[in-house]
Design a protein around this motif. Structure first.
Motif, PDB file in Angstrom:
ATOM      1  N   GLY A  44     -13.012 134.131  45.236  1.00 44.13           N
ATOM      2  CA  GLY A  44     -11.751 134.930  44.741  1.00 44.13           C
ATOM      3  C   GLY A  44     -11.129 135.623  45.658  1.00 44.13           C
ATOM      4  N   ARG A  45     -11.865 136.236  46.745  1.00 45.50           N
ATOM      5  CA  ARG A  45     -11.219 137.155  47.475  1.00 45.50           C
ATOM      6  C   ARG A  45     -10.361 136.290  48.445  1.00 45.50           C
ATOM      7  NH1 ARG A  45     -16.377 139.360  50.551  1.00 45.50           N
ATOM      8  NH2 ARG A  45     -17.404 138.488  48.913  1.00 45.50           N
ATOM      9  N   LYS A  46      -9.336 136.954  49.183  1.00 45.86           N
ATOM     10  CA  LYS A  46      -8.698 136.263  49.984  1.00 45.86           C
ATOM     11  C   LYS A  46      -9.067 135.834  51.438  1.00 45.86           C
ATOM     12  CE  LYS A  46      -3.723 137.096  52.157  1.00 45.86           C
ATOM     13  NZ  LYS A  46      -3.987 135.813  53.003  1.00 45.86           N
ATOM     14  N   ILE A  47      -9.370 134.576  51.690  1.00 48.17           N
ATOM     15  CA  ILE A  47      -9.835 134.097  52.909  1.00 48.17           C
ATOM     16  C   ILE A  47      -8.559 133.274  53.393  1.00 48.17           C
ATOM     17  CG2 ILE A  47     -11.539 132.614  53.716  1.00 48.17           C
ATOM     18  CD1 ILE A  47     -12.693 135.155  52.851  1.00 48.17           C
ATOM     19  N   ASP A  48      -8.352 133.432  54.743  1.00 47.13           N
ATOM     20  CA  ASP A  48      -7.305 132.687  55.469  1.00 47.13           C
ATOM     21  C   ASP A  48      -7.839 131.509  56.274  1.00 47.13           C
ATOM     22  OD1 ASP A  48      -5.094 134.669  54.743  1.00 47.13           O
ATOM     23  OD2 ASP A  48      -6.499 136.024  55.562  1.00 47.13           O
ATOM     24  N   LEU A  49      -9.063 131.742  56.747  1.00 44.74           N
ATOM     25  CA  LEU A  49      -9.341 130.732  57.747  1.00 44.74           C
ATOM     26  C   LEU A  49     -11.122 130.432  57.448  1.00 44.74           C
ATOM     27  CD1 LEU A  49      -9.133 128.615  60.163  1.00 44.74           C
ATOM     28  CD2 LEU A  49      -9.384 130.672  61.501  1.00 44.74           C
ATOM     29  N   LEU A  50     -11.734 129.391  57.568  1.00 43.95           N
ATOM     30  CA  LEU A  50     -12.961 129.021  57.616  1.00 43.95           C
ATOM     31  C   LEU A  50     -13.415 128.438  58.813  1.00 43.95           C
ATOM     32  CD1 LEU A  50     -15.812 128.788  56.690  1.00 43.95           C
ATOM     33  CD2 LEU A  50     -15.085 126.576  55.558  1.00 43.95           C
ATOM     34  N   LEU A  64     -20.263 122.473  52.550  1.00 41.77           N
ATOM     35  CA  LEU A  64     -19.455 123.776  52.691  1.00 41.77           C
ATOM     36  C   LEU A  64     -17.955 123.257  52.549  1.00 41.77           C
ATOM     37  CD1 LEU A  64     -19.008 126.811  52.724  1.00 41.77           C
ATOM     38  CD2 LEU A  64     -19.298 126.747  55.052  1.00 41.77           C
ATOM     39  N   ILE A  65     -17.487 122.658  53.391  1.00 39.37           N
ATOM     40  CA  ILE A  65     -16.447 122.094  53.456  1.00 39.37           C
ATOM     41  C   ILE A  65     -15.733 121.794  52.154  1.00 39.37           C
ATOM     42  CG2 ILE A  65     -14.442 120.670  54.462  1.00 39.37           C
ATOM     43  CD1 ILE A  65     -15.907 121.169  57.087  1.00 39.37           C
ATOM     44  N   LYS A  66     -16.543 120.678  51.782  1.00 36.89           N
ATOM     45  CA  LYS A  66     -16.445 119.999  50.315  1.00 36.89           C
ATOM     46  C   LYS A  66     -16.333 120.987  49.165  1.00 36.89           C
ATOM     47  CE  LYS A  66     -17.774 115.904  48.031  1.00 36.89           C
ATOM     48  NZ  LYS A  66     -18.251 114.596  48.157  1.00 36.89           N
ATOM     49  N   ILE A  67     -17.260 122.047  49.021  1.00 38.69           N
ATOM     50  CA  ILE A  67     -17.044 123.028  48.293  1.00 38.69           C
ATOM     51  C   ILE A  67     -15.849 123.957  48.278  1.00 38.69           C
ATOM     52  CG2 ILE A  67     -18.258 125.339  47.494  1.00 38.69           C
ATOM     53  CD1 ILE A  67     -20.947 123.891  48.137  1.00 38.69           C
ATOM     54  N   VAL A  68     -15.582 124.371  49.491  1.00 41.02           N
ATOM     55  CA  VAL A  68     -14.178 125.183  49.800  1.00 41.02           C
ATOM     56  C   VAL A  68     -13.236 124.429  49.210  1.00 41.02           C
ATOM     57  CG1 VAL A  68     -12.776 126.243  51.336  1.00 41.02           C
ATOM     58  CG2 VAL A  68     -15.292 126.579  51.311  1.00 41.02           C
ATOM     59  N   ARG A  69     -12.846 122.866  49.512  1.00 45.89           N
ATOM     60  CA  ARG A  69     -11.866 122.265  49.146  1.00 45.89           C
ATOM     61  C   ARG A  69     -11.802 121.965  47.777  1.00 45.89           C
ATOM     62  NH1 ARG A  69      -8.829 123.435  52.941  1.00 45.89           N
ATOM     63  NH2 ARG A  69      -8.850 122.169  55.024  1.00 45.89           N
ATOM     64  N   SER A  70     -12.767 122.108  46.966  1.00 46.85           N
ATOM     65  CA  SER A  70     -12.928 121.723  45.749  1.00 46.85           C
ATOM     66  C   SER A  70     -12.113 122.828  44.789  1.00 46.85           C
ATOM     67  CB  SER A  70     -14.254 121.475  45.169  1.00 46.85           C
ATOM     68  OG  SER A  70     -15.200 122.438  45.214  1.00 46.85           O
ATOM     69  N   SER A  71     -12.003 124.104  45.463  1.00 48.84           N
ATOM     70  CA  SER A  71     -11.551 125.386  44.664  1.00 48.84           C
ATOM     71  C   SER A  71      -9.983 125.174  45.103  1.00 48.84           C
ATOM     72  CB  SER A  71     -12.152 126.397  45.380  1.00 48.84           C
ATOM     73  OG  SER A  71     -11.428 127.622  44.958  1.00 48.84           O
ATOM     74  N   ASN A  72      -9.348 125.305  43.789  1.00 44.81           N
ATOM     75  CA  ASN A  72      -7.770 125.361  43.859  1.00 44.81           C
ATOM     76  C   ASN A  72      -7.428 126.716  44.723  1.00 44.81           C
ATOM     77  OD1 ASN A  72      -7.319 123.170  42.078  1.00 44.81           O
ATOM     78  ND2 ASN A  72      -7.366 124.670  40.411  1.00 44.81           N
ATOM     79  N   LYS A  73      -7.950 127.619  44.669  1.00 51.41           N
ATOM     80  CA  LYS A  73      -7.659 128.879  45.608  1.00 51.41           C
ATOM     81  C   LYS A  73      -7.649 128.586  47.135  1.00 51.41           C
ATOM     82  CE  LYS A  73      -8.407 133.877  46.006  1.00 51.41           C
ATOM     83  NZ  LYS A  73      -6.919 134.188  45.943  1.00 51.41           N
ATOM     84  N   TYR A  74      -8.879 127.792  47.294  1.00 51.30           N
ATOM     85  CA  TYR A  74      -8.903 127.462  48.729  1.00 51.30           C
ATOM     86  C   TYR A  74      -8.758 126.124  49.260  1.00 51.30           C
ATOM     87  CZ  TYR A  74     -11.314 132.038  47.843  1.00 51.30           C
ATOM     88  OH  TYR A  74     -11.560 133.328  47.312  1.00 51.30           O
ATOM     89  N   SER A  75      -8.146 125.412  48.428  1.00 49.55           N
ATOM     90  CA  SER A  75      -8.042 123.876  48.715  1.00 49.55           C
ATOM     91  C   SER A  75      -7.257 123.661  50.127  1.00 49.55           C
ATOM     92  CB  SER A  75      -7.530 123.175  47.729  1.00 49.55           C
ATOM     93  OG  SER A  75      -6.213 123.373  47.481  1.00 49.55           O
TER      94      SER A  75
END
Length: 121
Positions: A44-50, A64-75
């Motif tokens: 939920g924290r602000k992340i600008d780049l992985l 990891l990418i799949k998990i990140v992309r599955s989140s509306n906040k980080y998609s």
């Protein structure tokens, strides 16, 4: 402008070099030794780049990418995939998750920073 960047890299020396380059450029860096640890920063924290390695224990970069992309906040955050991987089928798995760029290791720090700057625009 400072950005929050998560680095997922299991090789400690590489992770420290990447962290140093990004910190010197003025960014805040969260370091993880594998994908599972990196996933914990997407809370939920602000992340600008992985920035993630492909081959890691516990959870690889594609997972990891799949998990990140599955989140509306980080998609839609930019994702850079670091790799020495040459197996095209494995890389296709990561590419299917809409990465921003793929960076072949080893790389020059200046070239890497240019890619990061472009991804953060």
């Amino acid at each position: 402008m400072s950005k929050n960047i998560v680095i997922a890299e299991d090789f400690n020396v590489s992770r420290k070099i990447i962290s140093s380059v990004l910190t010197k450029a003025g960014h805040s860096v969260f370091e993880a030794a594998d994908g599972k640890e990196a996933a914990s920063f997407f809370d939920g924290r602000k992340i600008d780049l992985l920035v993630t390695d492909f081959n890691m224990p516990e959870m690889n970069g594609a997972e990891l990418i799949k998990i990140v992309r599955s989140s509306n906040k980080y998609s839609f955050i930019p994702i850079l995939l670091l790799t020495t991987e040459v197996n095209e089928n494995k890389l296709k798995t990561a590419l299917d998750e809409n990465i921003t760029a793929w960076v072949k290791k080893p790389f020059q720090a200046d070239d890497f920073l240019k890619i990061v700057t472009k991804a953060l625009r």
